[in-house]
Design an enzyme around this catalytic site. Structure first.
Site, PDB file in Angstrom:
ATOM      1  N   GLY A  58     -22.850 -12.845 -15.126  1.00  0.00           N
ATOM      2  CA  GLY A  58     -22.413 -11.467 -14.884  1.00  0.00           C
ATOM      3  C   GLY A  58     -21.021 -11.470 -14.301  1.00  0.00           C
ATOM      4  CB  CYS A  85     -22.796 -18.205 -15.091  1.00  0.00           C
ATOM      5  SG  CYS A  85     -21.083 -18.017 -14.603  1.00  0.00           S
ATOM      6  CE1 TYR A  86     -23.531 -11.982  -9.387  1.00  0.00           C
ATOM      7  CE2 TYR A  86     -25.722 -11.627 -10.305  1.00  0.00           C
ATOM      8  CZ  TYR A  86     -24.736 -11.318  -9.374  1.00  0.00           C
ATOM      9  OH  TYR A  86     -24.975 -10.352  -8.445  1.00  0.00           O
ATOM     10  CG  HIS A 172     -21.789 -19.176 -19.942  1.00  0.00           C
ATOM     11  ND1 HIS A 172     -22.502 -18.032 -19.706  1.00  0.00           N
ATOM     12  CD2 HIS A 172     -20.790 -19.204 -19.027  1.00  0.00           C
ATOM     13  CE1 HIS A 172     -21.959 -17.373 -18.694  1.00  0.00           C
ATOM     14  NE2 HIS A 172     -20.917 -18.068 -18.267  1.00  0.00           N
ATOM     15  CD  GLU A 174     -24.957 -18.201 -22.358  1.00  0.00           C
ATOM     16  OE1 GLU A 174     -25.403 -19.284 -21.908  1.00  0.00           O
ATOM     17  OE2 GLU A 174     -24.373 -17.364 -21.634  1.00  0.00           O
ATOM     18  CG  ASP A 230     -29.371  -3.235 -40.829  1.00  0.00           C
ATOM     19  OD1 ASP A 230     -29.422  -4.461 -41.016  1.00  0.00           O
ATOM     20  OD2 ASP A 230     -28.525  -2.690 -40.101  1.00  0.00           O
ATOM     21  CE  LYS A 372     -26.389  -6.368 -40.501  1.00  0.00           C
ATOM     22  NZ  LYS A 372     -26.306  -4.913 -40.627  1.00  0.00           N
TER      23      LYS A 372
END
Ligand code: XMP
Length: 516
Positions: A58, A85-86, A172, A174, A230, A372
């Site tokens: 964050g 992280c945060y 991170h 991710e 979609d 998506k």
């Protein structure tokens, strides 16, 4: 049937720009993940019976006034927790460690060296590159905890409590720049925690079929299809669940790409047997757009006419109680998170496909939980052709915002033909899937050229290709020179009305993706 939500992960969002990425990375390992706001209570989290909790990064400092409020008892819950992280700083502070603001952040690539290669770092090489993005750092780890990794900049890279039920990374995992990110997340999900890999496209389809049948009963469902992935997936899914109780309609406003409507209807009707019809409303749309050059006016006219046409067609079909829409997870998160906030309107997006306020349909939104890339996987599993599944996003007002100035049938045709050549070459050269969105723009400027011995005075065409993850920011795609040359040659030689091609090298910001 497998329960696709079973033993998943709850992600508490402390405002990181990467939170959705965490959710997607977890799901890539076939584990369900759900993003919740930081103020969610421990009870609400436990009600979902997750197998683990992730605390996101964050922008705040845990010492700052703007630090998001949250239920601190969560940190003592009987659940494995990964802090990123945060999230690491919250855990360290809560368990008696010290976090300091040195005034000097660390952003970008760094190297970490492992101190403990068990648990979170099982199968990770002793040194690897990671992505850092933080201001504060740990100056003392909590008693009873130990360091799992440190960075080359002498920053504590990762820590854990004794039995690794609490693990945390300063970097991170991710982000793609963290080389071993997926292995680290895998270790968290399946070694540290006991998550279940039941989140698959096949299980999702099975579950939705059951849910749709339950929601709809004997009722009838109208599906609005735009030609994009979609709504096409929604139509295919509805058909699989309730067959001819669903009716799909595609309204052709005359501003689709060449053959786009036809290809979509064929894939659904011939390919899968879906009950779908295309309605050619182009005459009405084009007559309303005559002489209009202002982009926002174009959008309004198309948006309003879309509602009139849809309303009329729905009335003609009659007796429909439900309307199926392709709402996705980012829209759901967005409307929850940004409640009460006002955003500056740069373009009046998403006005096409907006529906009359007084419509009495009940909504069916089977893709509400999906990102998506997951919609694409579901589409594949349902048997839709790859050409449709990988199709770039296309704006609701279609070519209207890519024909700068006045829209005429002749100009639509020039643009459709040129754009088709451009797309063909991107496929031929194997570049289409590296690009997030590519398209051509017809510019109301004529330039001089020479073809054979003849002087020409024809239109200028802009071509654009961007890389992006969500369209909010974008970079221009570094197109190989040979491909650019092939595109320009083939367009100028085969599309009457174009004698010059330019490539757009503007990123967003400061530009926008579309020209209008
Ligand atoms: P911009 O041009 O704002 O575009 O950078 C970001 C993304 O949004 C699409 N776009 C639209 N989509 N209605 C839509 O449904 C619109 O009016 C509209 N305008 C832009 C654009 O194609 C890109 O993907």
């Amino acid at each position: 049937m497998n329960n696709i939500h079973e033993k998943g992960v709850v992600i508490l969002d402390f405002g990181s720009q990467y939170t959705q990425l965490i959710a997607r990375r977890v799901r890539e390992q076939n584990v369900h993940s759900e993003i919740l706001p930081p103020e969610t209570s421990l009870d609400e989290i436990l009600n979902r019976a997750p197998a683990a909790l992730i605390l996101s990064g964050g922008p705040s400092s845990i010492f700052g006034n703007e630090a998001p409020l949250f239920d601190e008892s969560i940190l003592d819950a009987d659940l494995p927790i990964l802090g990123i992280c945060y999230g690491l700083q919250l855990l360290a502070h809560h368990y008696g460690g010290a976090v300091v603001s040195t005034g000097q952040g660390e952003y970008g690539s760094a190297e970490i060296e492992l101190d403990d290669n068990s648990g979170l770092f099982f199968n990770v090489p002793s040194t690897s590159k990671v992505w850092m993005s933080h201001m504060d750092r740990i100056s003392k780890i909590p008693d009873g905890w130990h360091t799992l990794a440190h960075s080359s900049n002498d920053v504590v890279g990762a820590i854990a409590n004794e039995d690794q039920t609490r693990v945390a990374t300063q970097f991170h995992p991710e982000v793609a720049h963290t080389e071993e990110g997926q292995t680290i997340l895998h270790n968290f999900l399946f070694t540290v925690a006991n998550c279940a890999p039941t989140w698959t496209a096949g299980n999702f389809i099975d579950q939705q079929i059951e849910l749709i049948r339950k929601q709809v009963g004997e009722g009838k469902v109208l599906v609005g299809v735009s030609g994009g992935v979609d709504s096409t997936v929604v139509a295919a899914l509805l058909y699989k669940a309730i067959g001819d109780q669903s009716t799909a309609v595609l309204i052709d406003h005359g501003l689709l790409r060449k053959n786009e409507g036809r290809d979509c209807v064929n894939a659904l009707k011939t390919g899968l047997g879906v009950n779908i019809n295309m309605f050619d409303e182009s005459d009405i749309f084009l007559s309303k757009l005559e002489g209009v050059t202002d982009p926002e006016k174009k959008r309004k006219i198309i948006g309003n006419q879309f509602i009139y046409s849809f309303d009329r067609i729905a009335g003609e079909i009659g007796d429909m109680q439900f309307l199926a829409q392709g709402t996705l997870y980012p829209d759901v998160i967005e409307s929850g998170v940004s409640k009460g906030k006002t955003a500056h309107v740069i373009k009046s997006h998403h006005n096409v496909g907006g529906l009359p306020d007084d419509m009495t349909f009940k909504l069916v939104e089977p893709l509400r939980e999906l990102f998506k890339d997951e919609v694409r996987n579901v589409g594949r599993e349902l048997g839709l052709p790859e050409s449709l599944i990988e199709r770039h996003p296309f704006p609701g007002p279609g070519l209207a915002v890519r024909i700068i100035g006045e829209i005429t049938e002749e100009r639509i045709q020039i643009l459709q033909d040129a754009d088709q050549v451009y797309m063909d070459i991107l496929h031929e050269d194997g570049l289409y899937n590296d690009i997030w969105q590519a398209f051509s723009v017809l510019i109301p400027v004529q330039t001089v050229g020479v073809m054979g011995d003849q002087r020409t005075y024809e239109n200028l065409l802009g071509i654009r290709a961007v890389t992006s993850t969500d369209g909010m920011t974008a970079d221009w795609y570094r197109m190989p020179a040979e491909t650019l040359s092939k595109i320009s040659n083939r367009i100028v030689n085969s599309v009457p009305g174009i004698n010059r091609v330019v490539y757009d090298i503007t990123s967003k910001p400061p530009g926008t993706i579309e020209w209008e």
